[in-house]
Design a protein around this motif. Structure first.
Motif, PDB file in Angstrom:
ATOM      1  N   ASN A  49       0.819  -1.210   0.000  1.00 30.72           N
ATOM      2  CA  ASN A  49       0.000   0.000   0.000  1.00 30.72           C
ATOM      3  C   ASN A  49       0.854   1.262   0.000  1.00 30.72           C
ATOM      4  O   ASN A  49       0.934   1.982   0.992  1.00 30.72           O
ATOM      5  N   ALA A  50       1.465   1.545  -1.137  1.00 28.60           N
ATOM      6  CA  ALA A  50       2.335   2.717  -1.238  1.00 28.60           C
ATOM      7  C   ALA A  50       1.557   3.996  -1.533  1.00 28.60           C
ATOM      8  O   ALA A  50       1.944   5.076  -1.103  1.00 28.60           O
ATOM      9  N   TYR A  51       0.446   3.888  -2.260  1.00 27.55           N
ATOM     10  CA  TYR A  51      -0.357   5.063  -2.620  1.00 27.55           C
ATOM     11  C   TYR A  51      -1.790   4.593  -2.774  1.00 27.55           C
ATOM     12  O   TYR A  51      -2.183   4.076  -3.818  1.00 27.55           O
ATOM     13  N   VAL A  52      -2.584   4.725  -1.708  1.00 27.96           N
ATOM     14  CA  VAL A  52      -3.929   4.137  -1.689  1.00 27.96           C
ATOM     15  C   VAL A  52      -4.915   4.991  -0.899  1.00 27.96           C
ATOM     16  O   VAL A  52      -4.542   5.781  -0.040  1.00 27.96           O
ATOM     17  N   PHE A  53      -6.199   4.775  -1.205  1.00 31.58           N
ATOM     18  CA  PHE A  53      -7.290   5.235  -0.346  1.00 31.58           C
ATOM     19  C   PHE A  53      -7.502   4.180   0.720  1.00 31.58           C
ATOM     20  O   PHE A  53      -7.332   2.982   0.479  1.00 31.58           O
ATOM     21  N   GLU A  54      -7.922   4.586   1.895  1.00 27.37           N
ATOM     22  CA  GLU A  54      -8.328   3.681   2.971  1.00 27.37           C
ATOM     23  C   GLU A  54      -7.241   2.672   3.356  1.00 27.37           C
ATOM     24  O   GLU A  54      -7.456   1.473   3.384  1.00 27.37           O
ATOM     25  N   ARG A  55      -6.057   3.176   3.676  1.00 27.59           N
ATOM     26  CA  ARG A  55      -4.966   2.308   4.144  1.00 27.59           C
ATOM     27  C   ARG A  55      -5.224   1.929   5.587  1.00 27.59           C
ATOM     28  O   ARG A  55      -5.501   2.761   6.434  1.00 27.59           O
ATOM     29  N   ARG A  56      -5.125   0.634   5.879  1.00 27.76           N
ATOM     30  CA  ARG A  56      -5.364   0.127   7.225  1.00 27.76           C
ATOM     31  C   ARG A  56      -4.258   0.576   8.176  1.00 27.76           C
ATOM     32  O   ARG A  56      -3.089   0.588   7.821  1.00 27.76           O
ATOM     33  N   VAL A  57      -4.652   0.927   9.389  1.00 28.32           N
ATOM     34  CA  VAL A  57      -3.698   1.299  10.435  1.00 28.32           C
ATOM     35  C   VAL A  57      -4.036   0.460  11.664  1.00 28.32           C
ATOM     36  O   VAL A  57      -5.156   0.500  12.158  1.00 28.32           O
ATOM     37  N   ASP A  58      -3.060  -0.322  12.139  1.00 25.45           N
ATOM     38  CA  ASP A  58      -3.247  -1.075  13.372  1.00 25.45           C
ATOM     39  C   ASP A  58      -2.950  -0.129  14.526  1.00 25.45           C
ATOM     40  O   ASP A  58      -1.805   0.246  14.748  1.00 25.45           O
ATOM     41  N   ARG A  59      -3.992   0.290  15.220  1.00 27.03           N
ATOM     42  CA  ARG A  59      -3.859   1.344  16.228  1.00 27.03           C
ATOM     43  C   ARG A  59      -3.397   0.819  17.578  1.00 27.03           C
ATOM     44  O   ARG A  59      -2.666   1.493  18.284  1.00 27.03           O
ATOM     45  N   TYR A  60      -3.840  -0.369  17.960  1.00 28.06           N
ATOM     46  CA  TYR A  60      -3.458  -0.898  19.265  1.00 28.06           C
ATOM     47  C   TYR A  60      -3.582  -2.408  19.241  1.00 28.06           C
ATOM     48  O   TYR A  60      -4.574  -2.938  18.746  1.00 28.06           O
ATOM     49  N   LYS A  61      -2.593  -3.105  19.770  1.00 28.65           N
ATOM     50  CA  LYS A  61      -2.646  -4.564  19.873  1.00 28.65           C
ATOM     51  C   LYS A  61      -2.739  -4.944  21.343  1.00 28.65           C
ATOM     52  O   LYS A  61      -1.909  -4.563  22.151  1.00 28.65           O
ATOM     53  N   SER A 115      -3.068  -7.700  24.626  1.00 33.07           N
ATOM     54  CA  SER A 115      -2.314  -8.889  25.039  1.00 33.07           C
ATOM     55  C   SER A 115      -2.984 -10.185  24.589  1.00 33.07           C
ATOM     56  O   SER A 115      -2.322 -11.199  24.408  1.00 33.07           O
ATOM     57  N   ASN A 116      -4.302 -10.168  24.355  1.00 32.95           N
ATOM     58  CA  ASN A 116      -5.002 -11.374  23.900  1.00 32.95           C
ATOM     59  C   ASN A 116      -4.936 -11.551  22.379  1.00 32.95           C
ATOM     60  O   ASN A 116      -5.518 -12.469  21.825  1.00 32.95           O
ATOM     61  N   GLY A 117      -4.243 -10.632  21.676  1.00 34.39           N
ATOM     62  CA  GLY A 117      -4.081 -10.745  20.227  1.00 34.39           C
ATOM     63  C   GLY A 117      -5.059  -9.909  19.427  1.00 34.39           C
ATOM     64  O   GLY A 117      -4.903  -9.758  18.215  1.00 34.39           O
ATOM     65  N   ASP A 118      -6.100  -9.375  20.066  1.00 32.99           N
ATOM     66  CA  ASP A 118      -7.055  -8.513  19.365  1.00 32.99           C
ATOM     67  C   ASP A 118      -6.386  -7.191  18.980  1.00 32.99           C
ATOM     68  O   ASP A 118      -5.441  -6.756  19.622  1.00 32.99           O
ATOM     69  N   GLU A 119      -6.913  -6.567  17.931  1.00 28.96           N
ATOM     70  CA  GLU A 119      -6.383  -5.290  17.463  1.00 28.96           C
ATOM     71  C   GLU A 119      -7.501  -4.275  17.295  1.00 28.96           C
ATOM     72  O   GLU A 119      -8.625  -4.642  16.994  1.00 28.96           O
ATOM     73  N   THR A 120      -7.174  -3.028  17.518  1.00 28.50           N
ATOM     74  CA  THR A 120      -8.059  -1.933  17.161  1.00 28.50           C
ATOM     75  C   THR A 120      -7.507  -1.361  15.869  1.00 28.50           C
ATOM     76  O   THR A 120      -6.331  -1.028  15.795  1.00 28.50           O
ATOM     77  N   ARG A 121      -8.354  -1.275  14.857  1.00 27.80           N
ATOM     78  CA  ARG A 121      -7.896  -0.798  13.553  1.00 27.80           C
ATOM     79  C   ARG A 121      -8.607   0.472  13.148  1.00 27.80           C
ATOM     80  O   ARG A 121      -9.733   0.718  13.524  1.00 27.80           O
ATOM     81  N   GLY A 122      -7.918   1.254  12.353  1.00 25.15           N
ATOM     82  CA  GLY A 122      -8.483   2.440  11.749  1.00 25.15           C
ATOM     83  C   GLY A 122      -8.055   2.481  10.300  1.00 25.15           C
ATOM     84  O   GLY A 122      -7.382   1.565   9.811  1.00 25.15           O
ATOM     85  N   PHE A 123      -8.422   3.544   9.607  1.00 26.80           N
ATOM     86  CA  PHE A 123      -8.069   3.685   8.205  1.00 26.80           C
ATOM     87  C   PHE A 123      -7.675   5.118   7.914  1.00 26.80           C
ATOM     88  O   PHE A 123      -8.295   6.053   8.416  1.00 26.80           O
ATOM     89  N   ILE A 124      -6.629   5.294   7.107  1.00 26.52           N
ATOM     90  CA  ILE A 124      -6.191   6.599   6.640  1.00 26.52           C
ATOM     91  C   ILE A 124      -6.902   6.842   5.309  1.00 26.52           C
ATOM     92  O   ILE A 124      -6.879   5.986   4.433  1.00 26.52           O
ATOM     93  N   ASP A 125      -7.521   8.003   5.166  1.00 27.24           N
ATOM     94  CA  ASP A 125      -8.286   8.283   3.939  1.00 27.24           C
ATOM     95  C   ASP A 125      -7.425   8.193   2.682  1.00 27.24           C
ATOM     96  O   ASP A 125      -7.783   7.531   1.722  1.00 27.24           O
ATOM     97  N   LEU A 126      -6.305   8.879   2.661  1.00 25.57           N
ATOM     98  CA  LEU A 126      -5.419   8.852   1.494  1.00 25.57           C
ATOM     99  C   LEU A 126      -3.986   8.827   1.994  1.00 25.57           C
ATOM    100  O   LEU A 126      -3.594   9.650   2.808  1.00 25.57           O
ATOM    101  N   TYR A 127      -3.200   7.872   1.512  1.00 26.67           N
ATOM    102  CA  TYR A 127      -1.839   7.653   1.996  1.00 26.67           C
ATOM    103  C   TYR A 127      -0.889   7.518   0.817  1.00 26.67           C
ATOM    104  O   TYR A 127      -1.190   6.816  -0.149  1.00 26.67           O
ATOM    105  N   LYS A 128       0.250   8.189   0.891  1.00 24.32           N
ATOM    106  CA  LYS A 128       1.321   7.990  -0.085  1.00 24.32           C
ATOM    107  C   LYS A 128       2.628   7.870   0.695  1.00 24.32           C
ATOM    108  O   LYS A 128       3.058   8.812   1.361  1.00 24.32           O
TER     109      LYS A 128
END
Length: 75
Positions: free
Chosen positions: A24-36, A38-51
């Protein structure tokens, strides 16, 4: 709205986002792992436009009702 920016700036359209962020070098809606957790679950977000190496664009919606309330009560 991001499509309008691309037209105005006369730049190429971003690629579709992949599950693997390395691609994902230049994309809309790039996934961001915001927090991991201890049980392995993640909170995810998305960046609108990323380069990669250049910019991140994150647009927010504007609620005119809230703006009116804020301005009216800011005495």
């Amino acid at each position: 709205m991001p499509c309008l920016y691309i037209q105005v700036l006369n730049v190429p359209k971003p690629d579709p986002a992949h599950a693997d962020n390395e691609q994902n070098a230049y994309v809309f809606e790039r996934r961001v792992d915001r927090y991991k957790y201890s049980n392995g679950d993640e909170t995810r977000g998305f960046i609108d436009l990323y380069k990669r190496g250049c910019f991140v664009l994150e647009g927010k919606q504007f609620n005119s009702h809230l703006a009116h309330y804020s301005l009216a009560n800011n005495d």
